[in-house]
Write a protein that holds these residues in place. Structure first.
Motif, PDB file in Angstrom:
ATOM      1  N   ALA A 111      35.842  10.354  21.558  1.00 50.55           N
ATOM      2  CA  ALA A 111      37.192  10.815  21.871  1.00 50.55           C
ATOM      3  C   ALA A 111      38.160  10.463  20.750  1.00 50.55           C
ATOM      4  O   ALA A 111      38.990  11.284  20.335  1.00 50.55           O
ATOM      5  CB  ALA A 111      37.657  10.210  23.193  1.00 50.55           C
ATOM      6  N   ALA A 112      38.060   9.233  20.239  1.00 49.71           N
ATOM      7  CA  ALA A 112      38.966   8.795  19.174  1.00 49.71           C
ATOM      8  C   ALA A 112      38.739   9.578  17.891  1.00 49.71           C
ATOM      9  O   ALA A 112      39.679   9.812  17.126  1.00 49.71           O
ATOM     10  CB  ALA A 112      38.778   7.301  18.918  1.00 49.71           C
ATOM     11  N   ALA A 113      37.497   9.981  17.648  1.00 49.29           N
ATOM     12  CA  ALA A 113      37.157  10.685  16.412  1.00 49.29           C
ATOM     13  C   ALA A 113      37.127  12.200  16.579  1.00 49.29           C
ATOM     14  O   ALA A 113      36.798  12.919  15.641  1.00 49.29           O
ATOM     15  CB  ALA A 113      35.792  10.209  15.906  1.00 49.29           C
ATOM     16  N   SER A 114      37.441  12.704  17.781  1.00 42.30           N
ATOM     17  CA  SER A 114      37.408  14.146  18.066  1.00 42.30           C
ATOM     18  C   SER A 114      36.042  14.737  17.755  1.00 42.30           C
ATOM     19  O   SER A 114      35.895  15.670  16.977  1.00 42.30           O
ATOM     20  CB  SER A 114      38.498  14.891  17.284  1.00 42.30           C
ATOM     21  N   SER A 115      35.030  14.169  18.401  1.00 43.81           N
ATOM     22  CA  SER A 115      33.660  14.644  18.216  1.00 43.81           C
ATOM     23  C   SER A 115      33.202  15.350  19.490  1.00 43.81           C
ATOM     24  O   SER A 115      33.309  14.806  20.589  1.00 43.81           O
ATOM     25  CB  SER A 115      32.732  13.470  17.900  1.00 43.81           C
ATOM     26  N   PRO A 116      32.651  16.578  19.377  1.00 45.46           N
ATOM     27  CA  PRO A 116      32.311  17.374  20.558  1.00 45.46           C
ATOM     28  C   PRO A 116      30.980  16.975  21.193  1.00 45.46           C
ATOM     29  O   PRO A 116      29.936  17.573  20.918  1.00 45.46           O
ATOM     30  CB  PRO A 116      32.261  18.803  20.018  1.00 45.46           C
ATOM     31  N   VAL A 117      30.996  15.973  22.040  1.00 43.99           N
ATOM     32  CA  VAL A 117      29.806  15.501  22.742  1.00 43.99           C
ATOM     33  C   VAL A 117      29.849  16.010  24.184  1.00 43.99           C
ATOM     34  O   VAL A 117      30.854  15.825  24.876  1.00 43.99           O
ATOM     35  CB  VAL A 117      29.726  13.969  22.732  1.00 43.99           C
ATOM     36  N   LEU A 118      28.766  16.632  24.617  1.00 44.19           N
ATOM     37  CA  LEU A 118      28.653  17.139  25.987  1.00 44.19           C
ATOM     38  C   LEU A 118      27.716  16.226  26.769  1.00 44.19           C
ATOM     39  O   LEU A 118      26.499  16.313  26.658  1.00 44.19           O
ATOM     40  CB  LEU A 118      28.125  18.574  25.981  1.00 44.19           C
ATOM     41  N   ALA A 119      28.309  15.302  27.535  1.00 38.63           N
ATOM     42  CA  ALA A 119      27.519  14.375  28.336  1.00 38.63           C
ATOM     43  C   ALA A 119      27.148  15.053  29.652  1.00 38.63           C
ATOM     44  O   ALA A 119      28.035  15.483  30.392  1.00 38.63           O
ATOM     45  CB  ALA A 119      28.306  13.104  28.594  1.00 38.63           C
ATOM     46  N   ILE A 120      25.850  15.128  29.920  1.00 37.22           N
ATOM     47  CA  ILE A 120      25.362  15.702  31.174  1.00 37.22           C
ATOM     48  C   ILE A 120      24.638  14.594  31.922  1.00 37.22           C
ATOM     49  O   ILE A 120      23.574  14.139  31.507  1.00 37.22           O
ATOM     50  CB  ILE A 120      24.426  16.896  30.930  1.00 37.22           C
ATOM     51  N   SER A 121      25.245  14.158  33.007  1.00 43.16           N
ATOM     52  CA  SER A 121      24.701  13.038  33.764  1.00 43.16           C
ATOM     53  C   SER A 121      24.147  13.517  35.095  1.00 43.16           C
ATOM     54  O   SER A 121      24.723  14.391  35.745  1.00 43.16           O
ATOM     55  CB  SER A 121      25.802  11.997  34.008  1.00 43.16           C
ATOM     56  N   SER A 122      23.048  12.927  35.499  1.00 43.75           N
ATOM     57  CA  SER A 122      22.559  13.167  36.844  1.00 43.75           C
ATOM     58  C   SER A 122      23.409  12.396  37.842  1.00 43.75           C
ATOM     59  O   SER A 122      24.252  11.566  37.467  1.00 43.75           O
ATOM     60  CB  SER A 122      21.094  12.756  36.952  1.00 43.75           C
ATOM     61  N   GLN A 123      23.195  12.667  39.110  1.00 47.11           N
ATOM     62  CA  GLN A 123      23.875  11.962  40.187  1.00 47.11           C
ATOM     63  C   GLN A 123      22.859  11.658  41.287  1.00 47.11           C
ATOM     64  O   GLN A 123      21.742  12.191  41.283  1.00 47.11           O
ATOM     65  CB  GLN A 123      25.007  12.831  40.759  1.00 47.11           C
ATOM     66  N   ILE A 124      23.259  10.777  42.201  1.00 47.46           N
ATOM     67  CA  ILE A 124      22.408  10.540  43.356  1.00 47.46           C
ATOM     68  C   ILE A 124      22.289  11.839  44.152  1.00 47.46           C
ATOM     69  O   ILE A 124      23.063  12.777  43.938  1.00 47.46           O
ATOM     70  CB  ILE A 124      22.983   9.416  44.237  1.00 47.46           C
ATOM     71  N   PRO A 125      21.331  11.957  45.063  1.00 46.35           N
ATOM     72  CA  PRO A 125      21.186  13.191  45.842  1.00 46.35           C
ATOM     73  C   PRO A 125      22.477  13.570  46.568  1.00 46.35           C
ATOM     74  O   PRO A 125      23.289  12.706  46.936  1.00 46.35           O
ATOM     75  CB  PRO A 125      20.068  12.856  46.830  1.00 46.35           C
ATOM     76  N   SER A 126      22.660  14.856  46.777  1.00 44.06           N
ATOM     77  CA  SER A 126      23.895  15.379  47.371  1.00 44.06           C
ATOM     78  C   SER A 126      24.238  14.721  48.689  1.00 44.06           C
ATOM     79  O   SER A 126      25.420  14.537  49.020  1.00 44.06           O
ATOM     80  CB  SER A 126      23.775  16.894  47.574  1.00 44.06           C
ATOM     81  N   ALA A 127      23.230  14.349  49.448  1.00 48.15           N
ATOM     82  CA  ALA A 127      23.468  13.753  50.767  1.00 48.15           C
ATOM     83  C   ALA A 127      24.242  12.450  50.674  1.00 48.15           C
ATOM     84  O   ALA A 127      24.888  12.035  51.649  1.00 48.15           O
ATOM     85  CB  ALA A 127      22.136  13.508  51.476  1.00 48.15           C
ATOM     86  N   GLY A 128      24.201  11.785  49.538  1.00 48.03           N
ATOM     87  CA  GLY A 128      24.892  10.510  49.387  1.00 48.03           C
ATOM     88  C   GLY A 128      26.284  10.627  48.824  1.00 48.03           C
ATOM     89  O   GLY A 128      26.998   9.619  48.724  1.00 48.03           O
ATOM     90  N   LEU A 129      26.690  11.841  48.438  1.00 50.99           N
ATOM     91  CA  LEU A 129      27.987  12.019  47.811  1.00 50.99           C
ATOM     92  C   LEU A 129      29.082  12.219  48.848  1.00 50.99           C
ATOM     93  O   LEU A 129      28.839  12.741  49.935  1.00 50.99           O
ATOM     94  CB  LEU A 129      27.961  13.225  46.866  1.00 50.99           C
ATOM     95  N   GLY A 130      30.284  11.821  48.494  1.00 54.93           N
ATOM     96  CA  GLY A 130      31.427  12.069  49.359  1.00 54.93           C
ATOM     97  C   GLY A 130      31.392  11.332  50.676  1.00 54.93           C
ATOM     98  O   GLY A 130      31.786  11.873  51.715  1.00 54.93           O
ATOM     99  N   GLY A 131      30.913  10.120  50.665  1.00 53.57           N
ATOM    100  CA  GLY A 131      30.916   9.329  51.886  1.00 53.57           C
ATOM    101  C   GLY A 131      29.738   9.586  52.794  1.00 53.57           C
ATOM    102  O   GLY A 131      29.793   9.290  53.989  1.00 53.57           O
ATOM    103  N   GLY A 132      28.676  10.151  52.249  1.00 44.45           N
ATOM    104  CA  GLY A 132      27.481  10.387  53.050  1.00 44.45           C
ATOM    105  C   GLY A 132      26.622   9.144  53.112  1.00 44.45           C
ATOM    106  O   GLY A 132      27.123   8.022  53.208  1.00 44.45           O
TER     107      GLY A 132
END
Length: 560
Positions: A111-132
């Motif tokens: 961010a400080a150097a203005s470098s175009p990095v596309l971070a693609i992160s996995s997540q826990i299964p959908s059932a656990g998201l949003g208070g599941g």
């Protein structure tokens, strides 16, 4: 403006047939990889993890090249360097929780150097998201929140059909000036689930141009053409936008001396008659810039280092060209032009009248002579001789990457980069451990030529694991480690401030033996032999380590 895209959007018969009959066995992970390929990606970086396995399984079936590092932060530094060198988006594949969090220091630097990095992160299964359901391995209460303060934009895909659009939007954001890192996250079950969606082909994610307002260009051109003592500060935005040629043409047309910031190294020829080089932390330079009646600042926010620790107080009119609206006039009021540096400089070149001035080169020479005399009076011949040796050994076109170490601080001010976009450091965010993994990322761009990394022994310990990466991929990176038995710059800061240092002394390994244990050639050198040993290492294929035991000192403070 017409919005009739019927011709472009109408599929051919072959495309329709392929879309209606997608190959079996594809998953959400395949959609990610297909989208990256359709956007033009050729190389990706990262580490696998439990929730990201569907993504890496799809990567195995693709034609994309993969550079896998040993620590997520280092993978982020490698992607950062790839983005800086190429100007293209560098995908960074991450797992959930600890893996995602480990990348954050690298994303701060991007961010400080203005470098175009596309971070693609996995997540826990959908059932656990949003208070599941809770209790998943690697689960974070709000993973996005950890990245949101660092990246330009955050994108999510909660279903397979959302994946191509989320990645394309992130890609466009990363490449819109100012370049920067972006974040995409996708749950594990979405990556693993089979899909009957068509294969993703070409994807349009054209970045938006940031154009200067013409009335501001007219004012800037008028001020510069009529100035008696104009000057230019060229920052990293000139390098990122590939505007060095435009900068030189403008400087020569109006006969304005040019100072390059540390992020702007190489943006202006070092030996040019109008070059004030990069001594931005020198009072002689600061005085010269303060005396300018019109100061053009291009691609710099005039932050702490570029403003000589905020002691810089311009007396003349300031014109600032900056793609990051948040940095525009943030430190100094003036004519703020929100625009990409290359586009704005092109507009100025079309508008500004020539300004003859045969006195400018002598004014430049006077400042440089004063700086030289001040440095020579401090007796720092060892440090200067090391930079001379490195410059002699390093081919002009070879990129170099510098960690936060005393020799790098010298190099920011005193090293001739010779070419734009060849000298890179972590001075944007200032984290340790940048140089070696970043050099590996640069070597992935062109494995045929040498790359140099420079670290201190303290910073080197952050990146030792990547010797295995260098060996595994046979990358031509020579790692110069200046070993002074501790955090040298912090030792000096603390001694100056408190009379003695604490927590700065380090027990370190035998770096030569350690390199050899990875199958990487290592040599211990001296200041007198450095040029020869470094040139030899750079000329050999594959990775190498050169260790220089030396106690270096900084030049005296110059902002007082």
């Amino acid at each position: 403006m017409s919005h009739d895209h019927d011709v472009e959007l109408r599929p051919t018969a072959r495309q329709t047939e392929a879309a209606l009959n997608p190959p079996p066995g594809r998953t959400g992970g395949d959609l990610v990889i297909e989208t990256l390929h359709g956007l033009g990606a050729t190389t990706v970086f990262g580490l696998p993890g439990q929730h990201a396995l569907g993504l890496f399984d799809a990567l195995r079936r693709s034609s994309l090249s993969y550079l896998g590092l040993r620590v997520e932060n280092n993978a982020g530094f490698a992607a950062d360097a790839y983005g800086r060198i190429t100007g293209e988006v560098a995908p960074l594949l991450l797992s959930t929780g600890p893996g995602a969090l480990m990348s954050l220091a690298a994303l701060q630097e991007a961010a400080a150097a203005s470098s175009p990095v596309l971070a693609i992160s996995s997540q826990i299964p959908s059932a656990g998201l949003g208070g599941g359901r809770h209790g998943y391995l690697h689960e974070l209460r709000d993973q996005q929140a950890s990245a949101r303060g660092l990246v330009k934009s955050v994108h999510t895909a909660r279903t397979a059909s959302q994946i191509p659009s989320a990645i394309a939007a992130a890609w466009q954001s990363a490449l819109t000036a100012p370049h920067g890192p972006v974040w995409v996250e996708i749950p594990q079950d979405v990556l693993l689930a089979e899909t009957v969606l068509p294969v993703v082909t070409a994807v349009d994610a054209t970045p938006d141009d940031i154009l200067p307002r013409p009335e501001l260009t007219a004012v800037a051109a008028h001020l510069l053409a009529g100035a008696e003592r104009p000057a230019i500060i060229a920052g990293g935005g000139v390098v990122r936008s590939d505007a060095a040629g435009k900068l030189r043409a403008l400087a020569e047309r109006i006969n304005a001396p040019v100072v390059t910031t540390y992020g702007g190294k190489g943006a202006f020829p070092w030996g040019h008659r109008l070059s004030l080089q990069s001594w931005v932390e020198d009072r002689h330079t600061t005085d010269f810039l303060e005396d300018a009646d019109v100061l053009l600042v291009v691609g710099s926010g005039l932050g702490e280092l570029s403003s000589n620790y905020h002691t810089f107080a311009p007396r003349g009119r300031v014109i600032q060209i900056e793609a990051d609206a948040g940095k525009l006039e943030a430190n100094h009021a003036g004519v703020g032009i929100h625009a990409d540096a290359r586009i704005a400089l092109s507009a100025l070149l079309e508008t500004v009248e020539a300004r003859p001035d045969d006195r400018a080169p002598q004014r430049v020479r006077t400042v440089l002579d004063r700086i030289t005399a001040r440095i020579e009076a401090q007796g720092r011949t060892l440090e200067q001789s090391l930079l001379t040796a490195i410059r002699a050994a390093l081919p002009d076109t070879a990129p170099s990457f510098w960690d936060m170490t005393i020799l790098s601080y010298w190099a920011w001010a005193a090293f001739d980069a010779r070419r734009p976009n060849t000298m890179h450091s972590a001075q944007g965010a200032g984290g340790l451990g940048y140089a070696f993994p970043a050099a590996l990322g640069a070597a992935a761009v062109d494995p045929s030529g040498p790359v140099l990394a420079v670290s201190g022994d303290g910073g080197a310990m952050y990146s030792i694991a990547e010797l295995a990466t260098a060996k595994q991929y046979g990358l031509p990176v020579t790692w110069l480690i200046v070993d002074d038995g501790g955090y040298g710059i912090l030792r000096e800061y603390m001694t100056d401030a408190f009379g003695q240092a604490s927590a700065t002394e380090l027990v370190g390994p035998d770096f030569v033996a350690l390199a050899q244990s990875f199958g990487v050639p290592g040599v211990r050198t001296t200041p007198q032999a450095l040029a020869e040993d470094l040139a030899k290492a750079l000329a050999e294929p594959g990775p190498s380590v050169v260790v220089l035991p030396a106690l270096l000192r900084m030049f005296a403070p110059t902002h007082l």
